[in-house]
Design a protein around this motif. Structure first.
Motif, PDB file in Angstrom:
ATOM      1  N   MET A 120       0.813  -1.193   0.000  1.00  0.00           N
ATOM      2  CA  MET A 120       0.000   0.000   0.000  1.00  0.00           C
ATOM      3  C   MET A 120       0.859   1.260   0.000  1.00  0.00           C
ATOM      4  O   MET A 120       0.509   2.246  -0.636  1.00  0.00           O
ATOM      5  N   THR A 121       1.975   1.246   0.736  1.00  0.00           N
ATOM      6  CA  THR A 121       2.843   2.426   0.773  1.00  0.00           C
ATOM      7  C   THR A 121       3.479   2.689  -0.586  1.00  0.00           C
ATOM      8  O   THR A 121       3.744   3.842  -0.909  1.00  0.00           O
ATOM      9  N   ASN A 122       3.719   1.657  -1.380  1.00  0.00           N
ATOM     10  CA  ASN A 122       4.269   1.880  -2.717  1.00  0.00           C
ATOM     11  C   ASN A 122       3.280   2.634  -3.591  1.00  0.00           C
ATOM     12  O   ASN A 122       3.666   3.474  -4.395  1.00  0.00           O
ATOM     13  N   TYR A 123       1.991   2.329  -3.451  1.00  0.00           N
ATOM     14  CA  TYR A 123       0.966   3.042  -4.200  1.00  0.00           C
ATOM     15  C   TYR A 123       0.890   4.508  -3.779  1.00  0.00           C
ATOM     16  O   TYR A 123       0.729   5.395  -4.616  1.00  0.00           O
ATOM     17  N   ILE A 124       0.994   4.751  -2.501  1.00  0.00           N
ATOM     18  CA  ILE A 124       0.947   6.131  -2.000  1.00  0.00           C
ATOM     19  C   ILE A 124       2.161   6.908  -2.488  1.00  0.00           C
ATOM     20  O   ILE A 124       2.042   8.049  -2.931  1.00  0.00           O
ATOM     21  N   ARG A 125       3.329   6.279  -2.460  1.00  0.00           N
ATOM     22  CA  ARG A 125       4.534   6.944  -2.971  1.00  0.00           C
ATOM     23  C   ARG A 125       4.407   7.224  -4.466  1.00  0.00           C
ATOM     24  O   ARG A 125       4.766   8.295  -4.937  1.00  0.00           O
ATOM     25  N   ALA A 126       3.933   6.254  -5.225  1.00  0.00           N
ATOM     26  CA  ALA A 126       3.771   6.446  -6.669  1.00  0.00           C
ATOM     27  C   ALA A 126       2.774   7.563  -6.952  1.00  0.00           C
ATOM     28  O   ALA A 126       2.998   8.404  -7.839  1.00  0.00           O
ATOM     29  N   PHE A 127       1.684   7.598  -6.207  1.00  0.00           N
ATOM     30  CA  PHE A 127       0.684   8.657  -6.367  1.00  0.00           C
ATOM     31  C   PHE A 127       1.292  10.020  -6.020  1.00  0.00           C
ATOM     32  O   PHE A 127       1.079  11.001  -6.736  1.00  0.00           O
ATOM     33  N   ALA A 128       2.073  10.105  -4.952  1.00  0.00           N
ATOM     34  CA  ALA A 128       2.710  11.365  -4.546  1.00  0.00           C
ATOM     35  C   ALA A 128       3.708  11.824  -5.606  1.00  0.00           C
ATOM     36  O   ALA A 128       3.784  13.019  -5.928  1.00  0.00           O
ATOM     37  N   VAL A 129       4.462  10.896  -6.188  1.00  0.00           N
ATOM     38  CA  VAL A 129       5.421  11.247  -7.232  1.00  0.00           C
ATOM     39  C   VAL A 129       4.684  11.751  -8.474  1.00  0.00           C
ATOM     40  O   VAL A 129       5.102  12.725  -9.110  1.00  0.00           O
ATOM     41  N   MET A 130       3.563  11.119  -8.843  1.00  0.00           N
ATOM     42  CA  MET A 130       2.779  11.573  -9.993  1.00  0.00           C
ATOM     43  C   MET A 130       2.229  12.978  -9.767  1.00  0.00           C
ATOM     44  O   MET A 130       2.301  13.831 -10.654  1.00  0.00           O
ATOM     45  N   ILE A 131       1.698  13.227  -8.578  1.00  0.00           N
ATOM     46  CA  ILE A 131       1.160  14.553  -8.263  1.00  0.00           C
ATOM     47  C   ILE A 131       2.273  15.596  -8.295  1.00  0.00           C
ATOM     48  O   ILE A 131       2.117  16.682  -8.855  1.00  0.00           O
ATOM     49  N   ALA A 132       3.426  15.266  -7.711  1.00  0.00           N
ATOM     50  CA  ALA A 132       4.564  16.198  -7.719  1.00  0.00           C
ATOM     51  C   ALA A 132       5.021  16.467  -9.148  1.00  0.00           C
ATOM     52  O   ALA A 132       5.325  17.614  -9.508  1.00  0.00           O
ATOM     53  N   GLY A 133       5.057  15.439 -10.001  1.00  0.00           N
ATOM     54  CA  GLY A 133       5.436  15.612 -11.406  1.00  0.00           C
ATOM     55  C   GLY A 133       4.459  16.505 -12.150  1.00  0.00           C
ATOM     56  O   GLY A 133       4.858  17.372 -12.932  1.00  0.00           O
ATOM     57  N   LEU A 134       3.150  16.292 -11.913  1.00  0.00           N
ATOM     58  CA  LEU A 134       2.140  17.141 -12.552  1.00  0.00           C
ATOM     59  C   LEU A 134       2.270  18.594 -12.105  1.00  0.00           C
ATOM     60  O   LEU A 134       2.226  19.515 -12.925  1.00  0.00           O
ATOM     61  N   LEU A 135       2.431  18.804 -10.805  1.00  0.00           N
ATOM     62  CA  LEU A 135       2.568  20.168 -10.295  1.00  0.00           C
ATOM     63  C   LEU A 135       3.817  20.839 -10.845  1.00  0.00           C
ATOM     64  O   LEU A 135       3.783  22.020 -11.235  1.00  0.00           O
ATOM     65  N   LEU A 136       4.915  20.106 -10.903  1.00  0.00           N
ATOM     66  CA  LEU A 136       6.152  20.651 -11.458  1.00  0.00           C
ATOM     67  C   LEU A 136       5.973  20.975 -12.940  1.00  0.00           C
ATOM     68  O   LEU A 136       6.415  22.025 -13.419  1.00  0.00           O
ATOM     69  N   GLY A 137       5.317  20.116 -13.681  1.00  0.00           N
ATOM     70  CA  GLY A 137       5.055  20.357 -15.105  1.00  0.00           C
ATOM     71  C   GLY A 137       4.199  21.585 -15.329  1.00  0.00           C
ATOM     72  O   GLY A 137       4.492  22.413 -16.199  1.00  0.00           O
ATOM     73  N   PHE A 138       3.120  21.729 -14.541  1.00  0.00           N
ATOM     74  CA  PHE A 138       2.269  22.913 -14.665  1.00  0.00           C
ATOM     75  C   PHE A 138       3.031  24.183 -14.296  1.00  0.00           C
ATOM     76  O   PHE A 138       2.891  25.218 -14.945  1.00  0.00           O
ATOM     77  N   ALA A 139       3.853  24.112 -13.252  1.00  0.00           N
ATOM     78  CA  ALA A 139       4.638  25.286 -12.836  1.00  0.00           C
ATOM     79  C   ALA A 139       5.637  25.687 -13.910  1.00  0.00           C
ATOM     80  O   ALA A 139       5.772  26.876 -14.228  1.00  0.00           O
ATOM     81  N   MET A 140       6.325  24.725 -14.499  1.00  0.00           N
ATOM     82  CA  MET A 140       7.298  25.038 -15.545  1.00  0.00           C
ATOM     83  C   MET A 140       6.606  25.602 -16.789  1.00  0.00           C
ATOM     84  O   MET A 140       7.136  26.504 -17.444  1.00  0.00           O
ATOM     85  N   THR A 141       5.443  25.097 -17.124  1.00  0.00           N
ATOM     86  CA  THR A 141       4.696  25.630 -18.260  1.00  0.00           C
ATOM     87  C   THR A 141       4.283  27.066 -17.988  1.00  0.00           C
ATOM     88  O   THR A 141       4.417  27.935 -18.866  1.00  0.00           O
ATOM     89  N   ALA A 142       3.785  27.355 -16.799  1.00  0.00           N
ATOM     90  CA  ALA A 142       3.390  28.725 -16.450  1.00  0.00           C
ATOM     91  C   ALA A 142       4.582  29.666 -16.509  1.00  0.00           C
ATOM     92  O   ALA A 142       4.478  30.781 -17.031  1.00  0.00           O
ATOM     93  N   VAL A 143       5.724  29.233 -16.017  1.00  0.00           N
ATOM     94  CA  VAL A 143       6.936  30.061 -16.072  1.00  0.00           C
ATOM     95  C   VAL A 143       7.357  30.281 -17.522  1.00  0.00           C
ATOM     96  O   VAL A 143       7.691  31.405 -17.919  1.00  0.00           O
ATOM     97  N   SER A 144       7.327  29.247 -18.342  1.00  0.00           N
ATOM     98  CA  SER A 144       7.714  29.366 -19.748  1.00  0.00           C
ATOM     99  C   SER A 144       6.818  30.341 -20.489  1.00  0.00           C
ATOM    100  O   SER A 144       7.278  31.139 -21.295  1.00  0.00           O
ATOM    101  N   LEU A 145       5.527  30.298 -20.221  1.00  0.00           N
ATOM    102  CA  LEU A 145       4.593  31.189 -20.903  1.00  0.00           C
ATOM    103  C   LEU A 145       4.738  32.622 -20.430  1.00  0.00           C
ATOM    104  O   LEU A 145       4.462  33.560 -21.166  1.00  0.00           O
ATOM    105  N   GLY A 146       5.185  32.822 -19.212  1.00  0.00           N
ATOM    106  CA  GLY A 146       5.333  34.168 -18.683  1.00  0.00           C
ATOM    107  C   GLY A 146       6.649  34.828 -19.048  1.00  0.00           C
ATOM    108  O   GLY A 146       6.813  36.031 -18.877  1.00  0.00           O
ATOM    109  N   LEU A 147       7.601  34.069 -19.576  1.00  0.00           N
ATOM    110  CA  LEU A 147       8.930  34.623 -19.854  1.00  0.00           C
ATOM    111  C   LEU A 147       9.030  35.368 -21.174  1.00  0.00           C
ATOM    112  O   LEU A 147       9.948  36.137 -21.365  1.00  0.00           O
ATOM    113  N   GLY A 148       8.161  35.147 -22.095  1.00  0.00           N
ATOM    114  CA  GLY A 148       8.311  35.830 -23.374  1.00  0.00           C
ATOM    115  C   GLY A 148       7.329  35.332 -24.399  1.00  0.00           C
ATOM    116  O   GLY A 148       6.327  34.724 -24.081  1.00  0.00           O
TER     117      GLY A 148
END
Length: 190
Positions: free
Chosen positions: A1-29
């Motif tokens: 069960m802890t492996n599923y929670i870790r995998a879910f946390a990594v997916m959420i962190a990856g999505l948040l990081l991806g959205f943040a990088m996209t927002a930064v890229s769009l705001g730079l120029g």
């Protein structure tokens, strides 16, 4: 069960990081492929089929409709010819000539790219209506206070100048000569 929670946390962190990088890229120029001429910058690919996905996203957010590659080019200047940011608390002179084009407009917009509301209802000058000096050169005074002649009003906040060249023979594959573009000179600040 802890492996599923870790995998879910990594997916959420990856999505948040991806959205943040996209927002930064769009705001730079506005994307890649900028064409510079002194303080003026254009993005010739914005009006063509080879526009980058980042530039397409920036234009979708702003609602701007770029000129088609065969229609002309829009050059933006957020700074004067010395490199200082344009500020509505200062007065400026835009002088000399414009690059070869069948028709051009020169206007001021807010730092966000919106028209600047003013009591004179003057938003831009065109090549056909501007008062010129002998030889074809022109001068446009830019500032918050009214003055005679070619005066373009701005608010007392940062702004940009937009020079649109319609049906221009300008070579977009090489750097244009900055000497053929209008100079933006700061006169004084309040």
């Amino acid at each position: 069960m802890t492996n599923y929670i870790r995998a879910f946390a990594v997916m959420i962190a990856g999505l948040l990081l991806g959205f943040a990088m996209t927002a930064v890229s769009l705001g730079l120029g506005r994307g890649f492929g900028a064409l510079h001429a002194g303080p003026w910058t254009a993005w010739p690919r914005h009006g063509g089929a080879d526009i980058s996905p980042y530039a397409r996203a920036v234009l979708a957010r702003s609602g701007e409709a770029p000129l088609g590659r065969d229609e002309g080019l829009a050059f933006f200047a957020p700074a004067d010819s010395s490199g200082a940011p344009l500020d509505g608390r200062c007065d400026y002179r835009v002088a000399d000539t414009a690059p070869a084009a069948r028709f051009w407009t020169l206007g001021a917009v807010s730092a966000a790219g919106r028209l600047i509301d003013n009591p004179a209802a003057r938003y831009a000058f065109t090549s056909s209506e501007i008062a010129r000096r002998e030889g074809g050169a022109f001068e446009i005074e830019i500032g918050a206070q009214a003055r005679p002649g070619n005066w373009l009003p701005v608010a007392r906040e940062p702004f940009m100048l937009v020079l649109r060249l319609y049906d221009t023979p300008l070579d977009v594959e090489s750097a244009p000569d900055p000497a053929t573009f209008p100079k933006i000179v700061k006169l004084h600040c309040a």
